[in-house]
Design a protein around this motif. Structure first.
Motif, PDB file in Angstrom:
ATOM      1  N   ASN A 222       8.120  20.128 -11.080  1.00 11.67           N
ATOM      2  CA  ASN A 222       7.657  20.242 -12.466  1.00 11.67           C
ATOM      3  C   ASN A 222       6.156  20.035 -12.603  1.00 11.67           C
ATOM      4  OD1 ASN A 222      10.276  20.699 -13.296  1.00 11.67           O
ATOM      5  ND2 ASN A 222      10.672  18.568 -13.811  1.00 11.67           N
ATOM      6  N   ALA A 223       5.553  19.329 -11.656  1.00 11.41           N
ATOM      7  CA  ALA A 223       4.124  19.043 -11.767  1.00 11.41           C
ATOM      8  C   ALA A 223       3.250  20.071 -11.066  1.00 11.41           C
ATOM      9  CB  ALA A 223       3.826  17.654 -11.200  1.00 11.41           C
ATOM     10  N   ILE A 224       3.783  20.734 -10.046  1.00  9.70           N
ATOM     11  CA  ILE A 224       2.927  21.543  -9.183  1.00  9.70           C
ATOM     12  C   ILE A 224       3.167  23.043  -9.316  1.00  9.70           C
ATOM     13  CG2 ILE A 224       2.383  22.054  -6.764  1.00  9.70           C
ATOM     14  CD1 ILE A 224       2.890  19.110  -6.152  1.00  9.70           C
ATOM     15  N   LEU A 225       4.427  23.464  -9.403  1.00 10.46           N
ATOM     16  CA  LEU A 225       4.712  24.894  -9.351  1.00 10.46           C
ATOM     17  C   LEU A 225       4.378  25.598 -10.666  1.00 10.46           C
ATOM     18  CD1 LEU A 225       8.096  25.008  -7.408  1.00 10.46           C
ATOM     19  CD2 LEU A 225       5.773  25.173  -6.532  1.00 10.46           C
ATOM     20  N   PRO A 226       4.114  26.907 -10.616  1.00  9.64           N
ATOM     21  CA  PRO A 226       3.896  27.689 -11.838  1.00  9.64           C
ATOM     22  C   PRO A 226       5.126  27.626 -12.737  1.00  9.64           C
ATOM     23  CG  PRO A 226       3.295  28.951  -9.886  1.00  9.64           C
ATOM     24  CD  PRO A 226       3.979  27.719  -9.398  1.00  9.64           C
ATOM     25  N   ALA A 227       4.935  27.877 -14.027  1.00  8.13           N
ATOM     26  CA  ALA A 227       5.981  27.640 -15.025  1.00  8.13           C
ATOM     27  C   ALA A 227       7.290  28.342 -14.696  1.00  8.13           C
ATOM     28  CB  ALA A 227       5.485  28.058 -16.406  1.00  8.13           C
ATOM     29  N   ARG A 228       7.223  29.650 -14.389  1.00  9.20           N
ATOM     30  CA  ARG A 228       8.469  30.381 -14.162  1.00  9.20           C
ATOM     31  C   ARG A 228       9.172  29.913 -12.896  1.00  9.20           C
ATOM     32  NH1 ARG A 228       6.715  36.521 -14.630  1.00  9.20           N
ATOM     33  NH2 ARG A 228       4.982  35.672 -13.432  1.00  9.20           N
ATOM     34  N   VAL A 229       8.411  29.636 -11.855  1.00  9.08           N
ATOM     35  CA  VAL A 229       9.001  29.134 -10.622  1.00  9.08           C
ATOM     36  C   VAL A 229       9.509  27.710 -10.836  1.00  9.08           C
ATOM     37  CG1 VAL A 229       8.575  28.694  -8.178  1.00  9.08           C
ATOM     38  CG2 VAL A 229       7.413  30.588  -9.322  1.00  9.08           C
ATOM     39  N   GLU A 230       8.777  26.944 -11.627  1.00 10.77           N
ATOM     40  CA  GLU A 230       9.171  25.565 -11.944  1.00 10.77           C
ATOM     41  C   GLU A 230      10.543  25.525 -12.607  1.00 10.77           C
ATOM     42  OE1 GLU A 230       7.897  22.426 -15.484  1.00 10.77           O
ATOM     43  OE2 GLU A 230       6.481  23.938 -14.783  1.00 10.77           O
ATOM     44  N   ILE A 231      10.752  26.380 -13.599  1.00 12.13           N
ATOM     45  CA  ILE A 231      12.022  26.387 -14.327  1.00 12.13           C
ATOM     46  C   ILE A 231      13.169  26.776 -13.397  1.00 12.13           C
ATOM     47  CG2 ILE A 231      13.311  27.539 -16.167  1.00 12.13           C
ATOM     48  CD1 ILE A 231      10.639  27.778 -17.681  1.00 12.13           C
ATOM     49  N   ALA A 232      12.974  27.841 -12.626  1.00 13.54           N
ATOM     50  CA  ALA A 232      14.030  28.295 -11.719  1.00 13.54           C
ATOM     51  C   ALA A 232      14.348  27.240 -10.663  1.00 13.54           C
ATOM     52  CB  ALA A 232      13.611  29.605 -11.050  1.00 13.54           C
ATOM     53  N   SER A 233      13.319  26.612 -10.096  1.00 15.52           N
ATOM     54  CA  SER A 233      13.531  25.614  -9.045  1.00 15.52           C
ATOM     55  C   SER A 233      14.224  24.370  -9.593  1.00 15.52           C
ATOM     56  CB  SER A 233      12.190  25.228  -8.412  1.00 15.52           C
ATOM     57  OG  SER A 233      11.550  26.354  -7.852  1.00 15.52           O
TER      58      SER A 233
END
Length: 323
Positions: A222-233
């Motif tokens: 949640n702190a590092i990845l881009p928003a779309r990748v963050e949500i999916a991960s």
């Protein structure tokens, strides 16, 4: 209309420079003559109103180095705005409706950039508006509550472990989000902290270790990845915890819970065999192991590893013991 000059650009495309109605254009072609895109330099005043509003919304009054109108074979017409930044400049793209385009390659680049460089992190936090920061904090809070409370606590009923999961995530998330660089040493510090918690606490079960690592993973995601990748991960981590620890899937597996058990015969409060038999009789379960944590008056606080007794509870897949 005739090209006045041909040259090979930095991407290996053949670029034709030509004029049309007094405007200068650049058209890119592959080696076999396939058209890739056409572009021309424009000013901010030439942008559609929707694009101007979108840019001001996202970047305010940031200094612009160059603006290009682009007609791409894949993406169609869009506007490429190059922002002046310390070091390499940054390109942002908007469609004609003023919506920002997130290039796939940019997402991959941001994901694969070494954490120690700090370039992506610094760029991301600098560009965040108050609304974006609220979204990041809100989304992280939502995911850790689902993970720690809705999944872990409602199944295992251990409020101390719940606090540990929430604490690791909520204490470390602002540091990861707002740091301009994350070094390898910082990562070692996190894992050293995990080791210290494990040494100074009661022995963790494999399930508790898995949940703790999941909470730390959500913090990084949640702190590092881009928003779309963050949500999916984050969804992947939550679903993994939900199904991997689901009692209906592991119907025959043992579960662990922490309980306070009142006992009439206080002389047998430390008798593991007696306690196991009493629990099995009272709750119709098969007890695999118990660990006594604390004894007070006529109450024993212990950790119980158990499963529902198929002979007594053929239709039950889990059992909730009282705390």
């Amino acid at each position: 209309m005739k090209a006045s000059e041909w040259e090979v650009d930095s991407n290996g495309y053949w670029e034709a420079l030509y004029s049309d109605d007094g405007r200068e254009f650049r058209a890119d072609f592959t080696k076999d003559g396939k058209w890739v895109e056409t572009e021309r330099s424009i000013t901010f005043d030439d942008l559609p109103d929707a694009v101007k509003e979108g840019f001001r919304r996202d970047f305010g009054q940031e200094e612009i180095a160059e603006i290009e109108w682009v007609d791409n074979a894949v993406k169609g017409i869009f506007y490429d705005i190059e922002l002046k930044k310390p070091g390499p400049n940054k390109d942002v793209e908007y469609n004609e409706n003023g919506n920002r385009i997130e290039p796939f390659l940019a997402v991959v680049s941001e994901m694969t950039e070494p954490l120690g460089s700090g370039a992506t992190r610094a760029m991301r936090t600098e560009e965040m508006s108050a609304v974006q920061l609220l979204f990041e904090f809100g989304f992280n809070l939502l995911t850790i509550l689902i993970f720690a409370w809705a999944i872990y606590y409602r199944r295992h009923h251990d409020h101390k472990m719940l606090f540990l999961l929430l604490g690791f995530n909520l204490f470390l998330f602002p540091i990861f989000l707002l740091s301009t660089s994350l070094t390898i040493g910082f990562g070692f510090t996190v894992f050293a902290l995990l080791a210290l918690v494990r040494m100074r606490s009661d022995t963790f079960s494999k399930t508790e270790v898995a949940y703790l690592l999941g909470a730390v993973a959500l913090t990084f995601i949640n702190a590092i990845l881009p928003a779309r990748v963050e949500i999916a991960s984050s969804i992947v981590v939550i679903l993994a915890a939900y199904f991997a620890d689901h009692p209906k899937i592991w119907r025959d597996g043992y579960r662990t819970t922490h309980i306070r058990y009142r006992i009439k015969d206080t002389t047998k409060m430390l008798d593991h065999n007696y306690l196991s038999r009493q629990l099995a009789e009272d709750f119709k379960i098969e007890v695999n192991n118990i660990e006594i944590e604390r004894v007070a008056k006529n109450e024993v606080r212990m950790t119980v590893m158990y499963r529902a007794d198929p002979a007594e509870n053929p239709g039950e897949d889990s059992l909730r013991l009282p705390e």
